[in-house]
Design an enzyme around this catalytic site. Sequence first.
Site, short mmCIF file in Angstrom:
data_model
loop_
_atom_site.label_atom_id
_atom_site.label_comp_id
_atom_site.label_asym_id
_atom_site.label_seq_id
_atom_site.Cartn_x
_atom_site.Cartn_y
_atom_site.Cartn_z
N LYS A 56 0.83 -1.23 0.00
CA LYS A 56 0.00 0.00 0.00
C LYS A 56 0.86 1.26 0.00
O LYS A 56 0.57 2.21 -0.72
CB LYS A 56 -0.84 0.05 1.28
CG LYS A 56 -2.26 -0.33 1.10
CD LYS A 56 -3.04 -0.15 2.39
CE LYS A 56 -2.52 -0.82 3.58
NZ LYS A 56 -1.75 -0.50 4.59
N ARG A 109 -8.56 1.91 9.93
CA ARG A 109 -8.14 0.53 10.11
C ARG A 109 -9.13 -0.25 10.96
O ARG A 109 -8.94 -1.45 11.16
CB ARG A 109 -6.79 0.51 10.82
CG ARG A 109 -5.65 -0.07 10.01
CD ARG A 109 -4.44 0.00 10.87
NE ARG A 109 -3.32 -0.72 10.38
CZ ARG A 109 -2.28 -0.16 9.76
NH1 ARG A 109 -2.29 1.12 9.48
NH2 ARG A 109 -1.24 -0.88 9.43
N ARG A 139 11.58 -7.38 3.91
CA ARG A 139 11.64 -5.93 3.68
C ARG A 139 12.75 -5.29 4.51
O ARG A 139 12.95 -5.59 5.67
CB ARG A 139 10.28 -5.33 4.08
CG ARG A 139 10.22 -3.84 3.88
CD ARG A 139 8.82 -3.37 3.72
NE ARG A 139 8.04 -3.43 4.96
CZ ARG A 139 6.77 -3.08 5.03
NH1 ARG A 139 6.12 -2.68 3.94
NH2 ARG A 139 6.12 -3.16 6.17
N ARG A 199 12.48 -3.06 10.04
CA ARG A 199 11.57 -2.38 10.97
C ARG A 199 11.21 -3.33 12.10
O ARG A 199 11.03 -4.53 11.88
CB ARG A 199 10.28 -1.98 10.23
CG ARG A 199 10.38 -0.68 9.49
CD ARG A 199 9.21 -0.42 8.56
NE ARG A 199 7.88 -0.82 9.02
CZ ARG A 199 6.76 -0.57 8.34
NH1 ARG A 199 6.80 0.09 7.20
NH2 ARG A 199 5.59 -0.95 8.79
N ARG A 235 0.39 -8.49 13.36
CA ARG A 235 -0.19 -7.52 12.42
C ARG A 235 -1.19 -8.17 11.48
O ARG A 235 -2.24 -7.62 11.19
CB ARG A 235 0.93 -6.86 11.60
CG ARG A 235 1.76 -5.90 12.42
CD ARG A 235 3.03 -5.54 11.71
NE ARG A 235 2.80 -4.70 10.54
CZ ARG A 235 3.70 -4.50 9.58
NH1 ARG A 235 4.86 -5.10 9.64
NH2 ARG A 235 3.43 -3.69 8.59
P1 AMP Z 1 1.58 1.01 8.62
O1 AMP Z 1 2.80 1.72 8.18
O2 AMP Z 1 0.32 1.59 8.06
O3 AMP Z 1 1.68 -0.48 8.44
O4 AMP Z 1 1.45 1.25 10.21
C1 AMP Z 1 2.44 0.81 11.10
C2 AMP Z 1 1.84 0.61 12.47
O5 AMP Z 1 1.32 1.86 12.96
C3 AMP Z 1 0.68 -0.37 12.55
O6 AMP Z 1 1.11 -1.71 12.64
C4 AMP Z 1 -0.02 0.11 13.81
O7 AMP Z 1 0.70 -0.29 14.96
C5 AMP Z 1 0.14 1.63 13.71
N1 AMP Z 1 -0.99 2.26 13.00
C6 AMP Z 1 -0.90 2.99 11.85
N2 AMP Z 1 -2.11 3.42 11.48
C7 AMP Z 1 -2.99 2.96 12.39
C8 AMP Z 1 -4.40 3.05 12.54
N3 AMP Z 1 -5.16 3.71 11.65
N4 AMP Z 1 -4.98 2.43 13.61
C9 AMP Z 1 -4.24 1.76 14.50
N5 AMP Z 1 -2.91 1.62 14.41
C10 AMP Z 1 -2.27 2.20 13.38
#
Ligand code: AMP
Length: 266
Positions: A42, A121, A160, A193, A204
Amino acid sequence: MNSNQNNRVAWLRGPAAKCSEPATEVARPWRLVLLGAPGVGKGTQAALLARHSGACHLSTGDVFREATSHNLREQTLAMSAALNFMSKGSLVPDAIVWQLVRERADCLHCAGGFLLDGFPRTLAQAGALRHLLQSQGIELDAVVSYELPNSELVSRLSGRRTCANCKAVFHLTARAPHFAGVCDSCGGVLYQREDDQPEAIAVRLEAYERSTAPLIEFYRNAGLLVSVSASGEPEQICIRTLAALELRRLNRTARPEMIGAETFAP
Ligand code: AMP
């Protein structure tokens, strides 16, 4: 290709910061939500779509990572709590995420449009976003749902590597850097990461199935869903996405009663 790219500082650091240059107005800006399991690509698609369309890439994950890299962990209790959830791979509680998005609501008025990546989310976040958009007179054009089998998601996530300096993303096999552990773009150190470690990946994916997958139905019922296969090269997937979106726009203009879900595979 659109060169209308600012540095997203107002989004990444909050409304007190100003983007380096305001976005140029686009005739028909895209206002999109991007959905998809962790590892589906994404973020990569959002960056490519932003470059093609001029829309601003609004990622909640990037806001948390920005706080980590600028050592803002101690700045507020909420951010400190959020980063603890994130490092384990768990979702950050809705209330914290929502406060962060509400503070940045001006970004939803960006003249180039926006691409929400990683938000909403949960159903609660989706409901809150719907109210916010309604209250601000903003209409979503579509919700793109990227689809990929689970086995491929795990392999993408575990391989990654991210540049500590410029945040460029590599993969141990699919997009290996020229020199192991070194970023091709800036020479920075590549790292894994914390939330791409095996234990966090499992958490996740489970969180996605439990909390985020129901959004697909939510947006299908709202007539906004466009499903796109996420297999293949990033540029290919981006072109597939733009084609799907343009077709949807055409259909809606020509036959407004035909608003429904569409699926695009290679
Ligand atoms: P991402 O880069 O979108 O995969 O986000 C990395 C991490 O940030 C996720 O695994 C969550 O821990 C947190 N996170 C990001 N966006 C959200 C959201 N909308 N709701 C809850 N946790 C979030």
